[in-house]
Structure formats: structure tokens, C-alpha cells
Write a protein that holds these residues in place. Structure first.
Motif, PDB file in Angstrom:
ATOM      1  N   ARG A 195       0.833  -1.213   0.000  1.00 38.22           N
ATOM      2  CA  ARG A 195       0.000   0.000   0.000  1.00 38.22           C
ATOM      3  C   ARG A 195       0.865   1.260   0.000  1.00 38.22           C
ATOM      4  N   THR A 196       1.993   1.211   0.655  1.00 40.28           N
ATOM      5  CA  THR A 196       2.917   2.342   0.661  1.00 40.28           C
ATOM      6  C   THR A 196       3.423   2.612  -0.753  1.00 40.28           C
ATOM      7  N   LYS A 197       3.754   1.558  -1.488  1.00 34.44           N
ATOM      8  CA  LYS A 197       4.199   1.714  -2.874  1.00 34.44           C
ATOM      9  C   LYS A 197       3.088   2.333  -3.729  1.00 34.44           C
ATOM     10  N   VAL A 198       1.857   1.891  -3.511  1.00 33.41           N
ATOM     11  CA  VAL A 198       0.724   2.436  -4.269  1.00 33.41           C
ATOM     12  C   VAL A 198       0.535   3.912  -3.931  1.00 33.41           C
TER      13      VAL A 198
ATOM     14  N   GLN B 114       3.385   3.626 -10.974  1.00 36.59           N
ATOM     15  CA  GLN B 114       4.539   2.727 -10.984  1.00 36.59           C
ATOM     16  C   GLN B 114       4.488   1.678  -9.875  1.00 36.59           C
ATOM     17  N   ALA B 115       3.360   1.570  -9.187  1.00 36.79           N
ATOM     18  CA  ALA B 115       3.254   0.659  -8.050  1.00 36.79           C
ATOM     19  C   ALA B 115       3.429  -0.804  -8.461  1.00 36.79           C
ATOM     20  N   LEU B 116       2.786  -1.225  -9.541  1.00 38.81           N
ATOM     21  CA  LEU B 116       2.903  -2.627  -9.949  1.00 38.81           C
ATOM     22  C   LEU B 116       4.347  -2.978 -10.303  1.00 38.81           C
ATOM     23  N   PRO B 117       5.024  -2.210 -11.145  1.00 42.47           N
ATOM     24  CA  PRO B 117       6.434  -2.525 -11.397  1.00 42.47           C
ATOM     25  C   PRO B 117       7.285  -2.475 -10.125  1.00 42.47           C
TER      26      PRO B 117
ATOM     27  N   VAL C 208       6.454  -5.800  -8.103  1.00 41.21           N
ATOM     28  CA  VAL C 208       7.071  -6.956  -8.767  1.00 41.21           C
ATOM     29  C   VAL C 208       8.591  -6.855  -8.688  1.00 41.21           C
ATOM     30  N   GLY C 209       9.107  -5.658  -8.968  1.00 42.34           N
ATOM     31  CA  GLY C 209      10.553  -5.460  -8.979  1.00 42.34           C
ATOM     32  C   GLY C 209      11.212  -5.686  -7.638  1.00 42.34           C
ATOM     33  N   SER C 210      10.558  -5.273  -6.556  1.00 39.51           N
ATOM     34  CA  SER C 210      11.155  -5.468  -5.227  1.00 39.51           C
ATOM     35  C   SER C 210      10.924  -6.875  -4.691  1.00 39.51           C
ATOM     36  N   TYR C 211       9.884  -7.524  -5.163  1.00 38.96           N
ATOM     37  CA  TYR C 211       9.575  -8.881  -4.711  1.00 38.96           C
ATOM     38  C   TYR C 211      10.542  -9.896  -5.315  1.00 38.96           C
ATOM     39  N   LEU C 212      10.739  -9.811  -6.598  1.00 40.40           N
ATOM     40  CA  LEU C 212      11.536 -10.825  -7.309  1.00 40.40           C
ATOM     41  C   LEU C 212      13.011 -10.434  -7.344  1.00 40.40           C
ATOM     42  N   THR C 213      13.608 -10.367  -6.169  1.00 41.22           N
ATOM     43  CA  THR C 213      15.014  -9.993  -6.044  1.00 41.22           C
ATOM     44  C   THR C 213      15.781 -11.051  -5.252  1.00 41.22           C
ATOM     45  N   THR C 214      17.087 -11.046  -5.439  1.00 43.91           N
ATOM     46  CA  THR C 214      17.922 -11.953  -4.645  1.00 43.91           C
ATOM     47  C   THR C 214      17.919 -11.526  -3.179  1.00 43.91           C
TER      48      THR C 214
ATOM     49  N   LEU D  17      -5.658  -5.570  -4.391  1.00 41.91           N
ATOM     50  CA  LEU D  17      -4.710  -4.483  -4.597  1.00 41.91           C
ATOM     51  C   LEU D  17      -4.092  -4.564  -5.988  1.00 41.91           C
ATOM     52  N   LEU D  18      -3.658  -5.752  -6.377  1.00 43.14           N
ATOM     53  CA  LEU D  18      -3.069  -5.930  -7.710  1.00 43.14           C
ATOM     54  C   LEU D  18      -4.093  -5.643  -8.808  1.00 43.14           C
ATOM     55  N   GLU D  19      -5.327  -6.106  -8.608  1.00 36.66           N
ATOM     56  CA  GLU D  19      -6.391  -5.832  -9.582  1.00 36.66           C
ATOM     57  C   GLU D  19      -6.531  -4.343  -9.845  1.00 36.66           C
TER      58      GLU D  19
END
Length: 189
Positions: A74-77, A83-86, A89-95, A135-137
Motif C-alpha cells: 500500500r505504501t508503494k501504491v 509505478q506501483a505494480l512494477p 514486482v521489482g522489489s519482490y523478485l530480487t535476490t 490491490l493488484l487488480e
């Protein structure tokens, strides 16, 4: 020595916070009550003054972790809806997320444990998952409501699945490749 209600509430909060991290790091069976309490800076004997069982703590810790995860999204949104969705996704799929499960997504870290527990553990997980889908929807710009819901479900499932798989293998390069491939696929839409 008896503690005040305020201190008892703070102790309970600390136990839940520590348990949320440790259950994500080690799994439900990977940590015992004594070690959970030690990590919270409290004695083992005080545990049952707060919780009826380790499973009850797991349920509350799971709720806590899920709420924190949603709060982060929600903070990102709120900071940049376009740019919330990118960003999600971008922060989730990280090493970094892969290598630090204690502060990461409860679905990827605790989902299997929750599925194996009594049915009482599932309602909080279900509620938070529905909230993540919603939220994603809301971030998906095109399609009918049904199409956006389907895309939100598949996006979240791909993210969680990629994280579980990336954490499960012993090949660093392949693990990173999985995260990067799913990220690229989700962000190309």
C-alpha cells in the motif's frame, strides 16, 4: 514477578514480531517455543501466559506478517500509483528478498506450513491473499473486472512460485535466472 498490563502487551507484541520473522526464516517445525522466547528476550515459562499453543502463535505471527506485507504494498501504491505494480514486482523478485525470508513475503515463506496446519490457520491467510489480489487488480489498467482479477491472481501466484522455487534450489545462477525471468515476464505486460 508480575508485570503490568502494558508490559505484558509489549511482551506479546515482541513475541509475535520475533515469531513472524523466525517462522519465515526457519519454518514452523524449524524453531521451538524455547528458542522463540529466547530470541524475544523472554523466558520460556512466560509463553503460555500469552498463547495457548505454538500453533496459536503461528496464526498470530502469520497475521502480523501478512498485514506488514500488505502495508508495504500500500505504501508503494500511495507513493506512485502509476509505478506501483512494477515497484511491487521489482522489489519482490530480487535476490535480496530470496536471501532474507525473515523479512519477506509470508506466502512464499509460510504458505506450506499454513497449508499443513489445522484449518484455524487458514482464514487470516485467505483474507490477506484476497486483499493482495484486490490491490493488484486495482493496479491493472486494462480488461474487464474478471480479466483483471485473473491477471492479479496469476501475477501473485507467479511471484510466490518463483520465490519458493528460487529459494529451493542450490544453483545460485539458476535461482537468479528464475527470479529475473518471471520478473521480465510480469513487467512486459
Amino acid at each position: 514477578m508480575k508485570v503490568s498490563r502494558e508490559q505484558a502487551a509489549l511482551n506479546r507484541e515482541r513475541i509475535v514480531e520475533v515469531a513472524a520473522r523466525l517462522f519465515r526464516e526457519k519454518g514452523y517445525d524449524g524453531i521451538g517455543v524455547a528458542d522463540l522466547m529466547k530470541n524475544a528476550g523472554l523466558t520460556h515459562g512466560g509463553f503460555y501466559g500469552h498463547f495457548a499453543s505454538k500453533e496459536d502463535l503461528m496464526i498470530e505471527a502469520c497475521q502480523h506478517a501478512l498485514e506488514k506485507s500488505l502495508e508495504g504494498w500500500r505504501t508503494k501504491v500511495a507513493s506512485d500509483p502509476q509505478q506501483a505494480l512494477p515497484a511491487i514486482v521489482g522489489s519482490y523478485l530480487t535476490t535480496r528478498h530470496r536471501d532474507q525470508p525473515g523479512g519477506g513475503c509470508p506466502a512464499a515463506a509460510m504458505g506450506v506450513d499454513v497449508a499443513r496446519m489445522s484449518p484455524g490457520a487458514r482464514p487470516a491467510f485467505t483474507k490477506a491473499t484476497r486483499q493482495q489480489f484486490a490491490l493488484l487488480e486495482g493496479l491493472l489498467p486494462e480488461g474487464t473486472p474478471e480479466e483483471r482479477r485473473q491477471q492479479a491472481i496469476s501475477t501473485f501466484a507467479a511471484m510466490v512460485g518463483a520465490m519458493v522455487l528460487a529459494r529451493s534450489i542450490d544453483d545460485e545462477a539458476l535461482s537468479t535466472e528464475i527470479l529475473d525471468a518471471v520478473k521480465a515476464q510480469l513487467l512486459q505486460a
